[in-house]
Design a protein around this motif. Structure first.
Motif, PDB file in Angstrom:
ATOM      1  N   ILE A  14       0.915  -1.170  -0.066  1.00 56.91           N
ATOM      2  CA  ILE A  14       0.133   0.042  -0.067  1.00 56.91           C
ATOM      3  C   ILE A  14       0.670   1.247   0.186  1.00 56.91           C
ATOM      4  O   ILE A  14       1.868   1.231   0.909  1.00 56.91           O
ATOM      5  N   ALA A  15       0.355   2.294  -0.706  1.00 62.17           N
ATOM      6  CA  ALA A  15       1.223   3.530  -0.705  1.00 62.17           C
ATOM      7  C   ALA A  15       0.085   4.559  -0.121  1.00 62.17           C
ATOM      8  O   ALA A  15      -0.783   4.544  -0.830  1.00 62.17           O
ATOM      9  N   LEU A  16       0.555   5.267   0.893  1.00 55.29           N
ATOM     10  CA  LEU A  16      -0.223   6.571   1.412  1.00 55.29           C
ATOM     11  C   LEU A  16       0.378   7.551   0.511  1.00 55.29           C
ATOM     12  O   LEU A  16       1.524   8.188   0.937  1.00 55.29           O
ATOM     13  N   TRP A  17      -0.589   8.097  -0.015  1.00 55.25           N
ATOM     14  CA  TRP A  17      -0.335   9.548  -0.769  1.00 55.25           C
ATOM     15  C   TRP A  17      -1.090  10.815  -0.122  1.00 55.25           C
ATOM     16  O   TRP A  17      -1.946  10.735   0.476  1.00 55.25           O
ATOM     17  N   ASP A  18      -0.201  11.904  -0.298  1.00 58.97           N
ATOM     18  CA  ASP A  18      -0.442  13.177   0.057  1.00 58.97           C
ATOM     19  C   ASP A  18      -0.838  13.853  -1.309  1.00 58.97           C
ATOM     20  O   ASP A  18       0.144  14.226  -1.798  1.00 58.97           O
ATOM     21  N   PRO A  19      -2.265  14.031  -1.461  1.00 58.11           N
ATOM     22  CA  PRO A  19      -2.406  14.578  -2.992  1.00 58.11           C
ATOM     23  C   PRO A  19      -1.970  15.674  -3.173  1.00 58.11           C
ATOM     24  O   PRO A  19      -2.241  16.233  -4.527  1.00 58.11           O
ATOM     25  N   HIS A  53      17.964   6.183  -6.063  1.00 54.05           N
ATOM     26  CA  HIS A  53      18.799   5.475  -7.255  1.00 54.05           C
ATOM     27  C   HIS A  53      20.120   5.711  -7.065  1.00 54.05           C
ATOM     28  O   HIS A  53      20.495   6.802  -6.569  1.00 54.05           O
ATOM     29  N   ASN A  54      21.066   5.258  -7.945  1.00 58.10           N
ATOM     30  CA  ASN A  54      22.448   5.107  -7.783  1.00 58.10           C
ATOM     31  C   ASN A  54      22.701   5.924  -9.219  1.00 58.10           C
ATOM     32  O   ASN A  54      23.993   5.763  -9.372  1.00 58.10           O
ATOM     33  N   VAL A  55      22.140   6.647  -9.813  1.00 62.67           N
ATOM     34  CA  VAL A  55      22.359   7.416 -11.017  1.00 62.67           C
ATOM     35  C   VAL A  55      22.451   8.587 -10.561  1.00 62.67           C
ATOM     36  O   VAL A  55      21.985   9.406  -9.619  1.00 62.67           O
ATOM     37  N   ASP A  56      23.559   9.386 -11.387  1.00 56.12           N
ATOM     38  CA  ASP A  56      23.729  10.578 -10.999  1.00 56.12           C
ATOM     39  C   ASP A  56      22.985  11.994 -11.664  1.00 56.12           C
ATOM     40  O   ASP A  56      23.396  13.079 -11.576  1.00 56.12           O
ATOM     41  N   TYR A  57      22.100  11.565 -12.088  1.00 55.83           N
ATOM     42  CA  TYR A  57      21.289  12.623 -12.473  1.00 55.83           C
ATOM     43  C   TYR A  57      19.720  11.980 -12.595  1.00 55.83           C
ATOM     44  O   TYR A  57      19.338  10.767 -12.890  1.00 55.83           O
ATOM     45  N   THR A  58      18.628  13.086 -12.888  1.00 60.46           N
ATOM     46  CA  THR A  58      17.275  12.497 -13.398  1.00 60.46           C
ATOM     47  C   THR A  58      17.000  13.489 -14.341  1.00 60.46           C
ATOM     48  O   THR A  58      17.422  14.487 -14.471  1.00 60.46           O
ATOM     49  N   PRO A  59      16.434  12.835 -15.437  1.00 55.07           N
ATOM     50  CA  PRO A  59      16.064  13.632 -16.628  1.00 55.07           C
ATOM     51  C   PRO A  59      14.789  14.680 -16.206  1.00 55.07           C
ATOM     52  O   PRO A  59      14.435  15.662 -17.041  1.00 55.07           O
ATOM     53  N   TYR A  60      14.445  14.639 -14.971  1.00 52.23           N
ATOM     54  CA  TYR A  60      13.336  15.487 -14.690  1.00 52.23           C
ATOM     55  C   TYR A  60      13.574  16.394 -13.432  1.00 52.23           C
ATOM     56  O   TYR A  60      12.799  17.038 -12.785  1.00 52.23           O
ATOM     57  N   GLU A  61      14.567  16.494 -13.596  1.00 56.32           N
ATOM     58  CA  GLU A  61      15.110  17.570 -12.507  1.00 56.32           C
ATOM     59  C   GLU A  61      14.413  18.897 -12.610  1.00 56.32           C
ATOM     60  O   GLU A  61      14.414  19.335 -13.757  1.00 56.32           O
ATOM     61  N   GLY A  62      14.040  19.395 -11.395  1.00 57.02           N
ATOM     62  CA  GLY A  62      13.444  20.759 -11.534  1.00 57.02           C
ATOM     63  C   GLY A  62      11.956  20.863 -12.060  1.00 57.02           C
ATOM     64  O   GLY A  62      11.281  21.932 -11.673  1.00 57.02           O
ATOM     65  N   ILE A  63      11.363  19.616 -12.259  1.00 52.05           N
ATOM     66  CA  ILE A  63      10.048  19.559 -12.551  1.00 52.05           C
ATOM     67  C   ILE A  63       9.073  19.566 -11.192  1.00 52.05           C
ATOM     68  O   ILE A  63       9.456  19.028 -10.333  1.00 52.05           O
ATOM     69  N   ASP A  64       8.234  20.498 -11.216  1.00 51.86           N
ATOM     70  CA  ASP A  64       7.364  20.435  -9.975  1.00 51.86           C
ATOM     71  C   ASP A  64       6.126  19.487 -10.246  1.00 51.86           C
ATOM     72  O   ASP A  64       5.439  19.684 -11.366  1.00 51.86           O
ATOM     73  N   VAL A  65       5.978  18.752  -9.139  1.00 53.30           N
ATOM     74  CA  VAL A  65       4.773  17.999  -9.265  1.00 53.30           C
ATOM     75  C   VAL A  65       3.905  18.234  -8.037  1.00 53.30           C
ATOM     76  O   VAL A  65       4.241  18.420  -6.849  1.00 53.30           O
ATOM     77  N   THR A  66       2.640  17.840  -7.983  1.00 50.34           N
ATOM     78  CA  THR A  66       1.764  17.983  -6.649  1.00 50.34           C
ATOM     79  C   THR A  66       1.228  16.427  -6.502  1.00 50.34           C
ATOM     80  O   THR A  66       0.633  15.907  -7.458  1.00 50.34           O
ATOM     81  N   GLY A  67       1.539  15.972  -5.421  1.00 53.49           N
ATOM     82  CA  GLY A  67       1.260  14.617  -5.077  1.00 53.49           C
ATOM     83  C   GLY A  67       2.354  13.847  -4.800  1.00 53.49           C
ATOM     84  O   GLY A  67       3.207  13.844  -5.836  1.00 53.49           O
ATOM     85  N   TRP A  68       2.415  13.124  -3.699  1.00 51.61           N
ATOM     86  CA  TRP A  68       3.636  12.362  -3.260  1.00 51.61           C
ATOM     87  C   TRP A  68       3.287  11.227  -2.682  1.00 51.61           C
ATOM     88  O   TRP A  68       2.672  11.466  -1.730  1.00 51.61           O
ATOM     89  N   PRO A  69       3.700   9.970  -2.706  1.00 52.18           N
ATOM     90  CA  PRO A  69       3.521   8.740  -1.871  1.00 52.18           C
ATOM     91  C   PRO A  69       4.491   9.033  -0.577  1.00 52.18           C
ATOM     92  O   PRO A  69       5.672   8.887  -0.772  1.00 52.18           O
ATOM     93  N   ILE A  70       3.903   9.289   0.559  1.00 56.08           N
ATOM     94  CA  ILE A  70       4.755   9.685   1.601  1.00 56.08           C
ATOM     95  C   ILE A  70       4.927   8.400   2.448  1.00 56.08           C
ATOM     96  O   ILE A  70       5.688   8.662   3.412  1.00 56.08           O
TER      97      ILE A  70
END
Ligand SMILES: [Zn+2]
Length: 468
Positions: A399-404, A417-434
């Protein structure tokens, strides 16, 4: 005090692929024991008022510690599963890849050694078939399907992976006989090779030419050809990582003819474009993946197809190569011509928030479509439902409990992750599984990993469930 539950998730707004209601979830021995109101006391209670309780995500397309001829993946099962957990995913299905000349069973056994005691999440395997010898087709593959490896991927491109048309038909025939699901990477290899030679021959070698060498036409043609093979072999297939409108048109055409063609898309086709490969210097290598990201009109086409249920599965296609790494995007420590850059981008941890924010919060898909695309339908197609993919009595308590409403700016430094970047750097999102629970154990909370690497179990897959 004696209690029927180890854990009670109280007052959560439970959302499944079909329903939405406020309830308590009672968990015992890692399984959902009860869903209802006023379930009483438990040894531990978490008040989830104001949060959404969603089925943990099933990421049915990710690559971890996959052996390969050149370079090395940055994530193994330990870092990959940890990253997935912190993004609300509770089941991962990476690929046991056969090397040409290798027995399929040896590839599966090797991959078990790479996974055992490393994953914090439950996991199953797809297989990648690169060498369909008579032995593989008549002995190994039927045996492995019976043992719980009921899906496998074939490639129409990449020299070390691709099958020819006859070989693909032979593999599809085994899937038809044994009841398995074949995933197809649909791009025309010879067209890509021809375009690549033309580009490099005229000195066009920068990362941005990766996208030029793989236009939609090569994906459209291969998608149509794969659909034809499915029709001839009389077996459903799943087209992975569909990038834009032209392949979508082929899939809609197949649906109109009554063919069982399933399709998957990924966050990169909603949030990146070919312009992300066309940046100064070599940084465009960070977004080199195949098929390549397209343009804003195609992003909209993919969103529309998600909303119209053309797609059944939304996966990350996490293929982790660090940027500043001789085993990653800079083979031998150097900037390379585009066709020598390892293909793939990371995305296990950001998959769900990106779709939730742009899709559910953005009003393009319903929250039930979100759950179906990211958990329920992949669990059904790959034979792990009803143990995985929904919230119901008897299922694993994944189960994932989300703050929407939580606002998050994606930063690589917050990811696991063990990767030195994300292609989504700086993108603002609303909602995250806390909070993420794997079989009732809290393994991630507010961007922190709390779990144990060794707790994940291997799952044998049943036969695909193809109607939902
Ligand atoms: Zn892939």
């Amino acid at each position: 005090m004696d209690s029927p539950y180890d854990l009670l998730i109280a007052n959560a707004e439970v959302v499944t692929a079909s329903d939405r209601f406020v309830a308590d979830i009672g968990i015992l021995d890692g399984k959902i024991q009860a869903v209802g109101r006023g379930l009483g006391a438990a040894r531990e209670t978490i008040d989830a008022r104001g949060l959404l309780a969603l089925p943990g995500g099933v990421d049915a397309h990710c690559h971890l510690d996959q052996p390969q001829q050149v370079g090395r993946m940055a994530d193994d099962f330990k870092s990959g599963s940890r990253s997935a957990a912190c993004g609300g995913t509770t089941t991962i299905i990476p690929f046991a890849a056969q090397m040409k000349g290798q027995s399929l069973r040896a590839a599966v056994e090797d991959y078990h050694r790479r996974a055992t005691d490393k994953s914090c999440l439950d996991y199953a395997f797809h297989m990648i078939i690169t060498d369909p010898t008579p032995e593989v087709l008549t002995q190994e593959l039927p045996g492995l399907i019976q043992e719980g490896y009921t899906s496998f991927k074939v490639y129409m491109t990449y020299d070390d992976l691709k099958l020819n048309d006859r070989q693909i038909l032979d593999v599809l025939d085994v899937a038809h006989q044994e009841g398995a699901l074949v995933m197809v990477h649909a791009e025309n290899s010879d067209c890509i090779g021809w375009l690549t030679d033309r580009l490099t021959g005229s000195g066009h070698t920068a990362p941005k030419y990766h996208a030029v060498s793989r236009p939609q036409a090569v994906e459209r043609e291969a998608t149509h050809r794969a659909i034809t093979f499915s029709e001839l072999a009389d077996v459903p297939i799943l087209i992975v990582h569909v990038s834009g409108s032209e392949a979508i048109e082929q899939i809609r055409w197949a649906h109109g003819r009554g063919l069982r063609i399933f399709a998957e898309t990924c966050p990169q086709y909603l949030y990146l474009t070919a312009a992300d490969l066309d940046v100064d210097g070599y940084e465009g290598a960070k977004c080199v993946c195949s098929p390549p990201p397209r343009d804003p009109a195609n992003q909209e086409a993919v969103w529309r197809a998600l909303s119209h249920n053309v797609f059944s599965v939304f996966s990350s296609d996490h293929a982790p190569y660090s940027y500043d790494d001789p085993d990653g995007k800079k083979p031998n420590g150097h900037e390379q011509h585009f066709h020598h850059i390892p293909n793939g981008i990371p995305g296990l941890e950001t998959r769900l928030p990106l779709l939730f924010s742009g899709g559910v919060v953005g009003g393009r898909i319903s929250i039930h479509q979100f759950v179906a695309l990211t958990a329920t339908q992949p669990a059904k197609l790959y034979g792990i439902y009803p143990r995985k993919g929904s919230i119901m009595v008897g299922a694993d308590a994944d189960i994932a409990l989300w703050d929407p409403t939580l606002q998050v700016t994606i930063r690589n430094q917050r990811l696991h992750h063990n990767v030195d970047y994300t292609p989504y750097e700086g993108i603002d999102v609303t909602g995250w599984p806390i909070m993420t629970f794997s079989r009732g154990r809290l393994i991630s909370k507010s961007f922190d990993f709390l779990g144990q690497a060794v707790a994940g179990q291997f799952i044998r897959c049943g036969k695909p469930i193809l109607s939902f």
